[in-house]
Design a protein around this motif. Structure first.
Motif, PDB file in Angstrom:
ATOM      1  N   LEU A  29       0.849  -1.250   0.075  1.00 58.42           N
ATOM      2  CA  LEU A  29       0.050   0.128   0.009  1.00 58.42           C
ATOM      3  C   LEU A  29       0.941   1.332   0.096  1.00 58.42           C
ATOM      4  O   LEU A  29       0.271   2.257  -0.634  1.00 58.42           O
ATOM      5  CB  LEU A  29      -0.886  -0.090   1.163  1.00 58.42           C
ATOM      6  CG  LEU A  29      -1.912  -1.093   1.046  1.00 58.42           C
ATOM      7  CD1 LEU A  29      -3.102  -0.880   2.545  1.00 58.42           C
ATOM      8  CD2 LEU A  29      -3.139  -0.722  -0.019  1.00 58.42           C
ATOM      9  N   SER A  30       1.953   1.312   0.517  1.00 48.22           N
ATOM     10  CA  SER A  30       2.751   2.163   0.747  1.00 48.22           C
ATOM     11  C   SER A  30       3.377   2.710  -0.942  1.00 48.22           C
ATOM     12  O   SER A  30       3.702   3.911  -0.968  1.00 48.22           O
ATOM     13  CB  SER A  30       4.087   2.227   1.587  1.00 48.22           C
ATOM     14  OG  SER A  30       4.861   1.066   0.780  1.00 48.22           O
ATOM     15  N   SER A  35       6.098   8.081  -6.181  1.00 44.06           N
ATOM     16  CA  SER A  35       5.805   8.797  -7.735  1.00 44.06           C
ATOM     17  C   SER A  35       6.553   8.070  -8.715  1.00 44.06           C
ATOM     18  O   SER A  35       6.402   8.224  -9.802  1.00 44.06           O
ATOM     19  CB  SER A  35       6.487  10.125  -7.623  1.00 44.06           C
ATOM     20  OG  SER A  35       7.924  10.050  -7.166  1.00 44.06           O
ATOM     21  N   PHE A  36       7.208   6.951  -8.319  1.00 42.92           N
ATOM     22  CA  PHE A  36       7.754   6.054  -9.445  1.00 42.92           C
ATOM     23  C   PHE A  36       7.200   4.833  -9.588  1.00 42.92           C
ATOM     24  O   PHE A  36       7.516   4.011 -10.517  1.00 42.92           O
ATOM     25  CB  PHE A  36       9.635   5.923  -8.982  1.00 42.92           C
ATOM     26  CG  PHE A  36      10.037   7.013  -9.258  1.00 42.92           C
ATOM     27  CD1 PHE A  36      10.622   7.518 -10.192  1.00 42.92           C
ATOM     28  CD2 PHE A  36      10.874   7.427  -7.884  1.00 42.92           C
ATOM     29  CE1 PHE A  36      11.434   8.714 -10.212  1.00 42.92           C
ATOM     30  CE2 PHE A  36      11.658   8.574  -7.846  1.00 42.92           C
ATOM     31  CZ  PHE A  36      11.853   9.054  -8.934  1.00 42.92           C
ATOM     32  N   ALA A  37       6.116   4.702  -8.818  1.00 44.34           N
ATOM     33  CA  ALA A  37       5.290   3.346  -9.010  1.00 44.34           C
ATOM     34  C   ALA A  37       3.866   4.062  -9.422  1.00 44.34           C
ATOM     35  O   ALA A  37       3.351   4.879  -9.175  1.00 44.34           O
ATOM     36  CB  ALA A  37       5.322   2.663  -7.639  1.00 44.34           C
ATOM     37  N   ILE A 100       9.481  -7.771  -4.853  1.00 47.12           N
ATOM     38  CA  ILE A 100       9.453  -7.436  -5.977  1.00 47.12           C
ATOM     39  C   ILE A 100       8.032  -7.014  -6.795  1.00 47.12           C
ATOM     40  O   ILE A 100       6.986  -7.840  -6.205  1.00 47.12           O
ATOM     41  CB  ILE A 100       9.656  -8.614  -7.449  1.00 47.12           C
ATOM     42  CG1 ILE A 100      11.457  -8.957  -6.920  1.00 47.12           C
ATOM     43  CG2 ILE A 100       9.695  -8.167  -8.700  1.00 47.12           C
ATOM     44  CD1 ILE A 100      11.719 -10.406  -7.419  1.00 47.12           C
ATOM     45  N   VAL A 101       7.781  -5.918  -7.285  1.00 50.32           N
ATOM     46  CA  VAL A 101       6.552  -5.463  -7.638  1.00 50.32           C
ATOM     47  C   VAL A 101       6.272  -5.438  -9.069  1.00 50.32           C
ATOM     48  O   VAL A 101       7.488  -4.572  -9.846  1.00 50.32           O
ATOM     49  CB  VAL A 101       6.177  -4.207  -7.093  1.00 50.32           C
ATOM     50  CG1 VAL A 101       4.622  -3.660  -7.533  1.00 50.32           C
ATOM     51  CG2 VAL A 101       5.950  -4.230  -5.584  1.00 50.32           C
ATOM     52  N   VAL A 102       5.690  -6.037 -10.000  1.00 50.87           N
ATOM     53  CA  VAL A 102       5.508  -6.093 -11.355  1.00 50.87           C
ATOM     54  C   VAL A 102       4.491  -5.389 -11.714  1.00 50.87           C
ATOM     55  O   VAL A 102       3.077  -5.578 -11.452  1.00 50.87           O
ATOM     56  CB  VAL A 102       5.585  -7.648 -11.716  1.00 50.87           C
ATOM     57  CG1 VAL A 102       5.580  -7.410 -13.411  1.00 50.87           C
ATOM     58  CG2 VAL A 102       6.901  -8.306 -11.654  1.00 50.87           C
ATOM     59  N   PHE A 113       8.702  -1.962 -13.082  1.00 49.63           N
ATOM     60  CA  PHE A 113       9.097  -2.775 -11.688  1.00 49.63           C
ATOM     61  C   PHE A 113       9.525  -2.124 -10.519  1.00 49.63           C
ATOM     62  O   PHE A 113      10.138  -1.022 -10.734  1.00 49.63           O
ATOM     63  CB  PHE A 113       9.656  -4.159 -11.994  1.00 49.63           C
ATOM     64  CG  PHE A 113      11.044  -3.856 -12.437  1.00 49.63           C
ATOM     65  CD1 PHE A 113      12.336  -3.670 -11.572  1.00 49.63           C
ATOM     66  CD2 PHE A 113      11.521  -3.700 -13.666  1.00 49.63           C
ATOM     67  CE1 PHE A 113      13.400  -3.232 -11.665  1.00 49.63           C
ATOM     68  CE2 PHE A 113      12.977  -3.384 -13.955  1.00 49.63           C
ATOM     69  CZ  PHE A 113      13.717  -3.457 -13.162  1.00 49.63           C
ATOM     70  N   THR A 114       9.261  -2.579  -9.190  1.00 54.44           N
ATOM     71  CA  THR A 114       9.902  -2.032  -8.197  1.00 54.44           C
ATOM     72  C   THR A 114      10.681  -3.224  -7.493  1.00 54.44           C
ATOM     73  O   THR A 114       9.922  -4.287  -7.214  1.00 54.44           O
ATOM     74  CB  THR A 114       9.077  -1.617  -7.188  1.00 54.44           C
ATOM     75  OG1 THR A 114       8.107  -0.437  -7.892  1.00 54.44           O
ATOM     76  CG2 THR A 114       9.529  -1.149  -6.030  1.00 54.44           C
ATOM     77  N   LEU A 115      11.935  -3.098  -7.179  1.00 54.32           N
ATOM     78  CA  LEU A 115      12.780  -4.074  -6.256  1.00 54.32           C
ATOM     79  C   LEU A 115      13.122  -3.594  -4.985  1.00 54.32           C
ATOM     80  O   LEU A 115      13.749  -2.381  -4.859  1.00 54.32           O
ATOM     81  CB  LEU A 115      13.970  -4.446  -7.013  1.00 54.32           C
ATOM     82  CG  LEU A 115      15.014  -5.239  -6.169  1.00 54.32           C
ATOM     83  CD1 LEU A 115      14.308  -6.558  -6.006  1.00 54.32           C
ATOM     84  CD2 LEU A 115      16.158  -5.594  -7.274  1.00 54.32           C
TER      85      LEU A 115
END
Length: 157
Positions: A29-30, A35-37, A100-102, A113-115
């Protein structure tokens, strides 16, 4: 040679190569404030917490950094109970967890993606799996040459 990997293949690779496990999007949720996700475009979320899988993917520099963070965290530990989120971030700092968020706009390919955590091997893999636009496939293009280099480094060519 693919220029993009379908999401089903991305999942298969993350699970087989890194023993990643799918986790609920609600654990991130964060990212709504990041701003990059783009939380609305999250396709799937994963965590890697298998000790042997983690041990096998960190490079020497990362191991040194992890050990320094473990030592630092122990030195500032003051016996105050930590929240679940604080414990999670300590696990990430100390190399016991990667998340990891795809994201996918079209539900076919990775759009972003976010690592969470530092691991060059996983980062390189995610960049490869994100692919490159077929319009950029040109040996005069530095971005394409970098992509080819990562394909080689990650064992795809």
């Amino acid at each position: 040679m693919p220029t993009k990997f379908p999401l089903t293949e991305v999942e298969s690779i993350l699970v087989s190569k890194f023993l990643a496990k799918e986790i609920n999007k609600e654990n991130f949720l964060s990212l709504k404030r990041d701003s990059f996700a783009n939380y609305d475009h999250i396709y799937k979320c994963y965590e890697i917490n298998n000790p042997s899988a983690l041990q096998s993917i960190f490079n020497d520099e990362e191991v040194i950094m992890i050990n320094e963070l473990i030592e630092y965290n122990q030195s500032i530990s003051n016996g105050i109970e930590k929240s679940d989120e604080e414990k999670m971030w300590i696990d990430i700092q100390e190399g016991r967890l990667l998340r990891i968020v795809v994201e996918s706009i079209d539900l076919h390919y990775i759009s972003s993606f976010t690592l969470q955590g530092v691991c060059e091997k996983v980062l390189d893999e995610l960049v490869v799996l994100s692919g490159i636009d077929s319009k950029e496939v040109n040996l005069d293009n530095k971005r394409y040459l970098g992509y080819l280099s990562l394909l080689k480094k990650t064992g795809y060519i």
